[in-house]
Design an enzyme around this catalytic site. Structure first.
Site, PDB file in Angstrom:
ATOM      1  N   LYS A   1       2.155  22.604   7.830  1.00 19.38           N
ATOM      2  CA  LYS A   1       3.134  21.621   8.285  1.00 19.38           C
ATOM      3  C   LYS A   1       2.965  21.243   9.765  1.00 19.38           C
ATOM      4  O   LYS A   1       2.255  21.924  10.511  1.00 19.38           O
ATOM      5  CB  LYS A   1       4.544  22.169   8.038  1.00 19.38           C
TER       6      LYS A   1
ATOM      7  N   TYR B   1       8.684  15.032  -1.824  1.00 19.34           N
ATOM      8  CA  TYR B   1       9.864  15.899  -1.805  1.00 19.34           C
ATOM      9  C   TYR B   1      11.035  15.326  -2.604  1.00 19.34           C
ATOM     10  O   TYR B   1      12.176  15.761  -2.449  1.00 19.34           O
ATOM     11  CB  TYR B   1      10.285  16.203  -0.359  1.00 19.34           C
TER      12      TYR B   1
ATOM     13  N   ASN C   1       8.801  25.849   9.055  1.00 19.72           N
ATOM     14  CA  ASN C   1       8.332  27.163   8.590  1.00 19.72           C
ATOM     15  C   ASN C   1       6.830  27.203   8.327  1.00 19.72           C
ATOM     16  O   ASN C   1       6.345  28.050   7.594  1.00 19.72           O
ATOM     17  CB  ASN C   1       9.136  27.626   7.376  1.00 19.72           C
TER      18      ASN C   1
ATOM     19  N   HIS D   1       3.836  24.972   3.235  1.00 20.11           N
ATOM     20  CA  HIS D   1       4.417  24.692   1.914  1.00 20.11           C
ATOM     21  C   HIS D   1       3.429  25.218   0.900  1.00 20.11           C
ATOM     22  O   HIS D   1       2.216  25.123   1.088  1.00 20.11           O
ATOM     23  CB  HIS D   1       4.594  23.187   1.703  1.00 20.11           C
TER      24      HIS D   1
ATOM     25  N   GLU E   1       1.173  18.540  -7.710  1.00 27.65           N
ATOM     26  CA  GLU E   1       1.049  18.394  -6.262  1.00 27.65           C
ATOM     27  C   GLU E   1      -0.402  18.174  -5.846  1.00 27.65           C
ATOM     28  O   GLU E   1      -0.684  17.382  -4.940  1.00 27.65           O
ATOM     29  CB  GLU E   1       1.645  19.609  -5.556  1.00 27.65           C
TER      30      GLU E   1
END
Length: 138
Positions: free
Chosen positions: A9, A49, A112, A115, A126
């Site tokens: 990320k 998302y 965080n 993913h 995905e």
């Protein structure tokens, strides 16, 4: 052999942690079989998302994911989905196990660092979202 999607990320790419994060996967017998660094468009982030669209964090998640480049990759190995999730650690870095990516690198629950797909079915979807078959060189 399984395949799973991993995203490094914007918080991690901004802090130049790409190599350290990939090393964690490779040290745990996951091979990178496809990888690219991209900027997600708002439309891509919203679609990716979409499952979270009704949740209160959705708008800030989309904003965060378009705030800088991400590294999308396909990881391959035995039990790749579960192994990747174990390597990542809990979503909340405050409770993530020591040695996991999120315990070491995450800044917050949202920022965080990574993913990972949560099931084989989602992994397949995905992966197709970001990669064509010829881009996966397993």
């Amino acid at each position: 052999m399984e395949r799973t999607l991993s995203i490094i990320k914007p918080d991690a790419t901004k802090r130049n942690l790409i190599g350290k994060i990939i090393a964690k996967f490779e040290e745990n017998n996951l091979r990178v079989v496809a990888m690219k660094k991209i900027f997600l468009s708002r439309e891509q982030a919203e679609k990716f998302y979409e499952v979270h669209k009704e949740r209160p964090f959705y708008p800030t998640l989309v904003e965060f994911m378009i705030s800088g480049p991400v590294v999308v990759q396909v990881l391959e190995g035995e039990n790749a989905v579960a192994k990747n999730r174990a390597i990542m650690g809990a979503t909340n870095p405050a409770v993530a196990d020591k040695g996991t990516i999120r315990a070491e690198f995450a800044e917050s629950v949202e920022a965080n660092s990574v993913h990972g797909s949560d099931s084989l079915e989602n992994a397949a979807n995905e992966i197709k979202f970001f990669f064509s078959d010829i881009e996966i060189v397993g």
